[in-house]
Design an enzyme around this catalytic site. Sequence first.
Site, PDB file in Angstrom:
ATOM      1  N   THR A  11       0.829  -1.209   0.000  1.00 25.41           N
ATOM      2  CA  THR A  11       0.000   0.000   0.000  1.00 25.41           C
ATOM      3  C   THR A  11       0.866   1.264   0.000  1.00 25.41           C
ATOM      4  OG1 THR A  11      -1.629  -1.248   1.238  1.00 25.41           O
ATOM      5  CG2 THR A  11      -1.890   1.128   1.245  1.00 25.41           C
ATOM      6  N   VAL A  12       1.774   1.372   0.968  1.00 27.06           N
ATOM      7  CA  VAL A  12       2.546   2.615   1.077  1.00 27.06           C
ATOM      8  C   VAL A  12       3.571   2.714  -0.059  1.00 27.06           C
ATOM      9  CG1 VAL A  12       4.035   4.032   2.556  1.00 27.06           C
ATOM     10  CG2 VAL A  12       2.187   2.704   3.584  1.00 27.06           C
ATOM     11  N   GLY A 129       1.151   9.301   9.971  1.00 27.35           N
ATOM     12  CA  GLY A 129       0.931   9.171   8.520  1.00 27.35           C
ATOM     13  C   GLY A 129       1.315  10.453   7.794  1.00 27.35           C
ATOM     14  N   GLY A 182     -11.428  -2.268   5.209  1.00 26.18           N
ATOM     15  CA  GLY A 182      -9.983  -2.232   4.973  1.00 26.18           C
ATOM     16  C   GLY A 182      -9.253  -1.278   5.904  1.00 26.18           C
ATOM     17  N   ASP A 196       0.657  -0.230  18.415  1.00 24.01           N
ATOM     18  CA  ASP A 196       1.037   0.707  17.349  1.00 24.01           C
ATOM     19  C   ASP A 196       1.164   2.129  17.935  1.00 24.01           C
ATOM     20  OD1 ASP A 196       1.040   1.359  14.263  1.00 24.01           O
ATOM     21  OD2 ASP A 196      -0.433   2.720  15.140  1.00 24.01           O
ATOM     22  N   LYS A 200       4.564   4.693  18.476  1.00 23.10           N
ATOM     23  CA  LYS A 200       4.571   6.080  17.999  1.00 23.10           C
ATOM     24  C   LYS A 200       4.866   7.045  19.141  1.00 23.10           C
ATOM     25  CE  LYS A 200       1.457   5.031  14.163  1.00 23.10           C
ATOM     26  NZ  LYS A 200       0.049   4.913  13.772  1.00 23.10           N
ATOM     27  N   GLY A 299      -3.181   5.530   5.698  1.00 26.26           N
ATOM     28  CA  GLY A 299      -3.684   5.527   4.322  1.00 26.26           C
ATOM     29  C   GLY A 299      -2.558   5.692   3.324  1.00 26.26           C
TER      30      GLY A 299
HETATM   31  N1  HSE Z   1      -2.540   0.823  11.654  1.00 22.11           N
HETATM   32  C1  HSE Z   1      -2.119   2.190  11.741  1.00 22.11           C
HETATM   33  C2  HSE Z   1      -3.311   3.041  12.173  1.00 22.11           C
HETATM   34  C3  HSE Z   1      -1.598   2.631  10.404  1.00 22.11           C
HETATM   35  O1  HSE Z   1      -4.444   2.557  12.182  1.00 22.11           O
HETATM   36  O2  HSE Z   1      -3.112   4.203  12.543  1.00 22.11           O
HETATM   37  C4  HSE Z   1      -0.800   3.898  10.442  1.00 22.11           C
HETATM   38  O3  HSE Z   1       0.345   3.803  11.239  1.00 22.11           O
END
Ligand code: HSE
Length: 406
Positions: A11-12, A129, A182, A196, A200, A299
Site C-alpha cells: 500500500t505505502v 501518517g 480495509g 502501534d 509512535k 492511508g
Molecule cells: N494501523 C495504523 C493506524 C496505520 O491505524 O493508525 C498507520 O500507522
Amino acid sequence: MVKVAVLGYGTVGSGVVQVIKDNQKYVSKKSGTDVDVKYILDLRDFPGDPYENLVTHEFDDILNDPEVSVVCETMGGVGAAYKFSKACLEAGKSVCTSNKELVAKNGPELLEIAKEHNCSYLFEASVGGGIPIIRPIMDALAAEKIESILGILNGTTNYILTKMKDEGADFDDVLKQAQDLGYAERNPEADIEGHDACRKIAILSSLMLGQTVDSEKLHTEGISKITGADFTYAKAMGKSIKLLGVSEAGENEDEVLAFVAPFMIDESHPLAMVNDVFNGIFVTGNMVGNTMYYGKGAGKLPTASAVVADVIDAARHVGKNVPCYWEGKEAKLLDFNEVSHSFFVRVKAEALGEIKSLVPGGEVVNADVPGQAGILTGEIKEKDFAAIESKLGEKILGKIRVYKEN
Ligand code: HSE
C-alpha cells in the site's frame, strides 16, 4: 539527478511511486534536482502495473547501483527491513521510511550509521501518517524545551471509537465493519491493544528528550475492553472516549512519563473533535505553549506523501547527514504506578456502596444502564487503584481514566 529505489510495493510503497510519478514536477523542483524511481523491490511480479518494468527481486541490484542515492523502506517489520536499511545506509544511501516498528526498535542505531556514512535516516511517515509531526518537533520547535505530547496516534482505533460513540454500536461489530472497509488489519491486535500507538509515542518521546524511550517498557492499554455502556456514561458526563498516547517530561532532563491508554476527555477538548481515521497530536513547548497537528494518520497517499517529503530532504542533502537529535542512551521512565488519575469505574449495581467506600471522592454518575452503576473517583495512584481492582474482582465491569489538563 537522484534515483530512488522503493523496497516493498504494498500500500505505502505503491503510494510512494505514485506520488513521485504524479508530482514529479514539484518533487524535482523542490529537490533542486531531477528525482525519479529506478527500482521497486518486491518478491511478487506486477503484470499490467504501469511500473512493472522497474520491479526487481534482487536487493543487490539496488545496493550495488551507485546511481541510487535514496531508498524508501516501505516493507514493514524488523527483519529484512532492518537488514536492508542498514546495508543501504552503510553504502551511503539515505533511507526514508514509514516503518514505526523499526524506527522505535532500531532508530538510534540506524541514525548513527547514517551519520557515519554521510547520509540520512528519515522517518516522518512513521508517526501520524501524512501529518507533519517529526519535522515540527525536530525543526520548527527546535528552540523549545518540549514539556508534553498528547496524541490520538492510531487511526483504526479512533475509527472504532468514533463509530461506537455515534452509532451506539459494540466493539466487536465495529471492528468487523472496520476490517470489511480495509481500515483494520485482519490481525488487528497491534492497533486495538495499543502497541502501534505505543511505538509512535515512544518515537515522539525519544525526539522530545533526545534520548531513547523503549516502547517495550511503556504501560500500554488498548480499547478492546471499552463497551457501549462506557459511551452511555461518557455521554452523561459530557465526555468522549479516546485512545491517547501520553508523554510528559520529568523534572530532570532525562526523565519521562510515557504510556498509552483510553481516556475520557471533555467534549470541548480539541482532541475530542478528532474523529474517524484522523489523528491529532498536541505538543506543548515551554515558550510556544500548545501546538496541534491534525490530519490523516494512515492511508496510502497521506503516508506516501510524508515518505516523499523525506525523499526531497534526502535529495537536497546528498553526501551529507540530516542531523537528528536522538541518542541511543536510554531515558529514565517515571514509574506509572506512582501516577495519580481520576477514574470512571463501572460496577455491578450491588457493588456501588463497596467501591464508594474504597475510593477517594466517589461521585455517582447516573446513566440508567440496567444492573450497572457508574462512579467517578477523585485522584488516586495507579497502584492504589490496582489494589482496589484486585479486591473487587469481577464486581468491577470496567474502568477508564479521566483526562485532566495540568
Ligand atoms: N494501523 C495504523 C493506524 C496505520 O491505524 O493508525 C498507520 O500507522
